[in-house]
Design a protein around this motif. Structure first.
Motif, PDB file in Angstrom:
ATOM      1  N   TYR A 117     -31.585 -15.057  40.634  1.00  0.00           N
ATOM      2  CA  TYR A 117     -31.151 -16.373  40.134  1.00  0.00           C
ATOM      3  C   TYR A 117     -32.264 -16.930  39.264  1.00  0.00           C
ATOM      4  N   LEU A 118     -31.880 -17.374  38.055  1.00  0.00           N
ATOM      5  CA  LEU A 118     -32.848 -17.989  37.145  1.00  0.00           C
ATOM      6  C   LEU A 118     -32.340 -19.374  36.782  1.00  0.00           C
ATOM      7  N   GLU A 119     -33.215 -20.344  36.875  1.00  0.00           N
ATOM      8  CA  GLU A 119     -32.790 -21.706  36.530  1.00  0.00           C
ATOM      9  C   GLU A 119     -32.406 -21.781  35.062  1.00  0.00           C
ATOM     10  N   ASP A 120     -33.165 -21.056  34.231  1.00  0.00           N
ATOM     11  CA  ASP A 120     -32.865 -21.041  32.804  1.00  0.00           C
ATOM     12  C   ASP A 120     -32.756 -19.578  32.351  1.00  0.00           C
ATOM     13  N   PRO A 121     -31.588 -18.959  32.532  1.00  0.00           N
ATOM     14  CA  PRO A 121     -31.458 -17.531  32.200  1.00  0.00           C
ATOM     15  C   PRO A 121     -31.704 -17.230  30.720  1.00  0.00           C
ATOM     16  N   HIS A 122     -31.392 -18.237  29.844  1.00  0.00           N
ATOM     17  CA  HIS A 122     -31.582 -17.990  28.401  1.00  0.00           C
ATOM     18  C   HIS A 122     -33.044 -17.746  28.056  1.00  0.00           C
TER      19      HIS A 122
ATOM     20  N   GLU B 237     -40.453 -10.766  39.172  1.00  0.00           N
ATOM     21  CA  GLU B 237     -41.262 -11.937  39.583  1.00  0.00           C
ATOM     22  C   GLU B 237     -42.438 -12.139  38.645  1.00  0.00           C
ATOM     23  N   LYS B 238     -43.090 -11.017  38.332  1.00  0.00           N
ATOM     24  CA  LYS B 238     -44.273 -11.078  37.484  1.00  0.00           C
ATOM     25  C   LYS B 238     -43.888 -11.538  36.077  1.00  0.00           C
ATOM     26  N   GLN B 239     -42.818 -10.923  35.562  1.00  0.00           N
ATOM     27  CA  GLN B 239     -42.353 -11.226  34.207  1.00  0.00           C
ATOM     28  C   GLN B 239     -41.964 -12.699  34.048  1.00  0.00           C
ATOM     29  N   THR B 240     -41.377 -13.256  35.115  1.00  0.00           N
ATOM     30  CA  THR B 240     -40.882 -14.643  35.014  1.00  0.00           C
ATOM     31  C   THR B 240     -41.904 -15.653  35.532  1.00  0.00           C
ATOM     32  N   HIS B 241     -43.101 -15.199  35.797  1.00  0.00           N
ATOM     33  CA  HIS B 241     -44.153 -16.069  36.368  1.00  0.00           C
ATOM     34  C   HIS B 241     -43.636 -16.757  37.626  1.00  0.00           C
ATOM     35  N   MET B 242     -43.041 -15.977  38.483  1.00  0.00           N
ATOM     36  CA  MET B 242     -42.523 -16.424  39.797  1.00  0.00           C
ATOM     37  C   MET B 242     -41.396 -17.460  39.667  1.00  0.00           C
ATOM     38  N   GLN B 243     -40.789 -17.554  38.505  1.00  0.00           N
ATOM     39  CA  GLN B 243     -39.673 -18.499  38.344  1.00  0.00           C
ATOM     40  C   GLN B 243     -38.375 -17.924  38.919  1.00  0.00           C
ATOM     41  N   ALA B 244     -38.298 -16.588  38.966  1.00  0.00           N
ATOM     42  CA  ALA B 244     -37.064 -15.946  39.442  1.00  0.00           C
ATOM     43  C   ALA B 244     -36.923 -16.153  40.944  1.00  0.00           C
ATOM     44  N   GLN B 245     -35.700 -16.462  41.355  1.00  0.00           N
ATOM     45  CA  GLN B 245     -35.430 -16.533  42.800  1.00  0.00           C
ATOM     46  C   GLN B 245     -34.670 -15.260  43.158  1.00  0.00           C
ATOM     47  N   LEU B 246     -35.258 -14.489  44.058  1.00  0.00           N
ATOM     48  CA  LEU B 246     -34.678 -13.186  44.403  1.00  0.00           C
ATOM     49  C   LEU B 246     -34.174 -13.186  45.838  1.00  0.00           C
ATOM     50  N   TYR B 247     -33.123 -12.441  46.053  1.00  0.00           N
ATOM     51  CA  TYR B 247     -32.508 -12.388  47.386  1.00  0.00           C
ATOM     52  C   TYR B 247     -32.200 -10.930  47.762  1.00  0.00           C
ATOM     53  N   ASN B 248     -32.184 -10.660  49.043  1.00  0.00           N
ATOM     54  CA  ASN B 248     -31.839  -9.333  49.608  1.00  0.00           C
ATOM     55  C   ASN B 248     -32.760  -8.234  49.070  1.00  0.00           C
TER      56      ASN B 248
END
Lengths: 650, 84
Positions: free
Chosen positions: A36-41, A84-95
């Motif tokens: 999940y990304l708050e701002d996928p664009h 995570e690294k690429q998004t500077h920990m902005q990505a929310q990851l699950y499972n």
């Protein structure tokens, strides 16, 4: 299908008891994770890159906080870490970091140690497993070679002797022929790695594993509730359940029944549930429930605590309510205990990370704890009439005890410190409410600690009923003939040091020498003998009449100390660190262990006998041949003081 | 699991220890009062944590309760004296 072992080795492998096959069922299973990304664009290049390399699907998925629009990605943890690294920990990851076999079972709606269509929360199920007991007749910390192994199959016991190679070959042959599903192995997690290594050395096929393969669990030292704990590593066979009967907490407390029930509830193999702590079990139970309900499990927590002032934190994080007792001996006292107090609060008050905002919807945590709590309330009743339920009840008790603590654990998937704080805050109000009810009924509140109250006078049965109606939580009432609350060094009452005779005739003893694990057996035996004598008294008057008989017991132990067996003087103490600046008993014990060639790790318990308390000279429990009788005499006096308090108080 | 703070009770006991130490500097005839006040601090330190987070506030709260109780006791004794 009745699965008794599961793991992932390239594919999910399940061992089905009903198939009775020497091979497992194998299933190809490639799990995905959610992004999940708050701002996928802002990350379109990364998404395109992922789509080129992996199967990626735009989707909507559920979390405890509601639905999220994101991506399902069929790739492993390494890819998740790169995102995570690429998004500077902005990505929310699950499972991301779930056990693949557990996830497979949850996806398919099945669970270990149960038949299809059965409920995981059922307590009337069969355990159709065959077992074998193995014991190496030596101390695993000292022995370098194996000279004898006892193997017990039902009523038959065989002792394997001879050269080490012969013993190994005989053991593997026996296991191959008997082919048990469960091996109950005393100190197994210490012996099996050596046995497997020796099998390799002697060119033998280690039949402890039905595939010949083993999985390794590393040893570790870790902090828990302010104490360092040590966990021995393990070498776990495939297709067979290996239980270290000495070191498995779940086995010691709950037996094979507890291990199997935990496996059904958590979706983990019994090999793992026998090795995991109750906290890891409750955490995995929540994960399995989330997967079963289609709720994504967060990889990292995104519901971090908001910034708060220290004064706010102090105000919120206080723990349970305490009413300090006045030291003394009391007659006609009743102890009122709330049953599964904290779990009941979670369920009754709908506490969960996502309901803290006052949301009326059913919270995830409260809804998953509810069936576990109902099950515990059922087994608690059942075990009183049928001992078969003791193991079930015990494992549930431990899982529920830790479910509260895990709400405040930083790594808990569904934990949040504010839930932890809410539980204790409500508990304080409820105990206060119970105190108010007691006082309105002219009962005197003598002591209270977190989930129980000791009251005196008045109608205790009506008190219990009124508390249950007011709080909505079940209670148990225990009448005492007499009870003693001990003082602290400053003369004020101690919360957790008391003993008394219940009207059933049973003694309840808490926080005294006999209950402490570093008390030598000789001192424990002396104090328990004194308490047993005191337990014959049904009133304070009768109690005071036995003072000379109690004193005689103490004198006898003092007289017998010179001829006592040093093995009864062993003190067991947990080592929290390996280096001490000053000379102390722990440092001496570590030295003694090292001299004996035994590796000591923080969190381990060491056993030693004090030879000279003046300079803290100690011997390991295996080497002790003499002891400092003055030192142990002082321990007798100290233990006697706890009992003698009753004769001195008014 | 959770966090560990020094409890109000522990804090109050430290206040009591300090007041006890301070009593030693009082005139001989006043020392006994200092010691009694230090004792009073600990009387309600366990219960007061329910609503009080400051050890000093808890200490004062506990002492005031005990002082009022003493006043009440003395009044009761005086009334009994009169009755006699």
């Amino acid at each position: 299908m009745w699965i008794f072992d599961s793991y992932h080795r390239g594919a999910v492998e399940l061992w089905d008891r009903e198939r009775d096959s020497p091979k497992p069922l194998t299933f190809r299973y490639q799990p995905s994770f959610y992004l999940y990304l708050e701002d996928p664009h802002a990350h379109w290049e990364m998404i395109e890159g992922l789509e080129c390399r992996f199967k990626v699907k735009e989707c909507s998925f559920d979390t405890v906080y509601g639905s999220r629009d994101g991506y399902e990605i069929w790739a492993g943890r390494d890819v998740a870490l790169k995102i995570e690294k690429q998004t500077h920990m902005q990505a929310q990851l699950y499972n991301v970091d779930l056990r693949i076999d557990q996830r497979y079972l949850a996806d398919k709606g099945i669970f270990p140690c149960g038949d299809e269509g059965e409920s995981r929360f059922d307590t009337d199920f069969e355990i159709p497993l065959t077992s074998l007991k193995i014991k190496v007749n030596a101390n695993p910390q000292l022995a370098r070679t194996i000279v004898e192994i006892s193997v017990q199959n039902g009523g038959r016991e065989r002792r394997l002797k001879g050269s080490e190679r012969l013993i190994m070959a005989d053991l593997f042959d026996l296991v191959r022929v008997i082919d048990p599903d469960v091996i109950l192995f005393q100190d197994g997690d210490q012996w099996v790695p050596r046995i497997v290594a020796k099998a390799e050395k002697f060119g033998l096929d280690p039949s402890l594993s039905r595939t010949g393969w083993f999985r390794t669990m590393a040893s570790k030292s870790y902090w828990s509730y302010g104490k360092v704990e040590h966990k021995t590593g393990a070498v776990i066979p495939e297709g067979r359940i290996l239980i270290d009967t000495e070191n498995s907490f779940t086995y010691r407390e709950s037996g094979i029944e507890g291990i199997i029930l935990a496996s059904r509830l958590t979706g983990l193999s019994p090999n793992l549930t026998s090795r995991f702590t109750p906290g890891t079990l409750i955490s995995n139970y929540e994960v399995y429930e989330a997967l079963r309900r289609g709720i994504a499990v967060p990889f990292r927590k995104h519901d971090a605590e908001r910034q708060r002032k220290v004064s706010e934190l102090k105000g919120a994080d206080k723990g349970g309510m305490i009413f300090q007792p006045k030291p003394g001996v009391y007659e006609g006292v009743y102890e009122l205990d709330f049953t599964s107090f904290y779990p009941s609060i979670i369920v009754n008050y709908n506490l969960s990370p996502e309901t803290l905002d006052g949301s009326k919807r059913r919270g995830f945590l409260s809804s998953v704890i509810e069936p576990l709590l109902d099950l515990r309330l059922k087994t608690k009743k059942l075990k009183k009439v049928d001992p078969r339920y003791r193991g079930f009840d015990s494992v549930l008790k431990w899982m529920l005890v830790t479910c509260f603590g895990y709400t405040g654990y930083k790594n808990a998937k569904f934990g949040r410190i504010e839930v932890h704080e809410s539980i204790t805050s409500i508990s304080r109000d409820l105990l206060l409410q119970a105190k108010d009810i007691a006082e309105s009924m002219n009962l005197e509140v003598l002591h209270g600690i977190v989930d129980c109250l000791w009251v005196k006078g008045g109608d205790a049965t009506e008190f219990k009923e009124r508390v249950e109606v007011a709080t909505g939580i079940g209670t148990e009432l225990e009448p005492y003939d007499w009870i003693v609350f001990l003082p602290l060094a400053d003369g004020f009452g101690a919360y957790n040091r008391y003993y008394g005779r219940m009207s059933s005739g049973k003694l309840k003893v808490r926080g005294v020498a006999a209950r402490k694990r570093d008390t030598p057996e000789y001192i424990r035996r002396m104090q328990m003998e004194v308490f047993a004598k005191m337990g014959e008294a049904r009133s304070i008057d009768e109690l005071r009449q036995i003072v000379s008989q109690a004193q005689e017991i103490v004198d006898r132990y003092h007289r017998g100390i010179q001829s006592a067996d040093p093995s009864e003087m062993v003190i067991h103490r947990r080592i929290s660190k390996l280096h001490y600046e000053r000379r102390c008993v722990q440092a001496s014990a570590i030295d003694a262990y090292r001299k004996r060639g035994v590796k000591v790790s923080p969190g381990m318990t060491v056993g030693f006998v004090v030879r000279d308390a003046g300079v803290w000279d100690v011997d390991t429990e295996w080497d002790a041949s003499e002891f400092d009788s003055d030192y142990y005499g002082r321990l007798i006096d100290k233990a006697w003081e706890e009992a003698a308090f009753v004769f001195k108080s008014n | 699991m959770g966090r560990t703070f020094k409890s109000v009770r522990m804090g109050s006991h430290e206040v009591s220890q300090r007041w006890l130490k301070a009593s030693r500097a009082l005139k001989k005839e006043d020392q006994v009062y200092g010691q009694r006040v230090a004792e009073m601090v600990k009387m309600h330190s366990s219960e007061s944590f329910y609503a009080i987070d400051d050890p000093l506030e808890a200490a004062v709260f506990s002492v005031l309760i005990e002082l009022l109780k003493e006043i009440d006791r003395e009044r009761g004794e005086k009334i009994e004296d009169v009755d006699i």
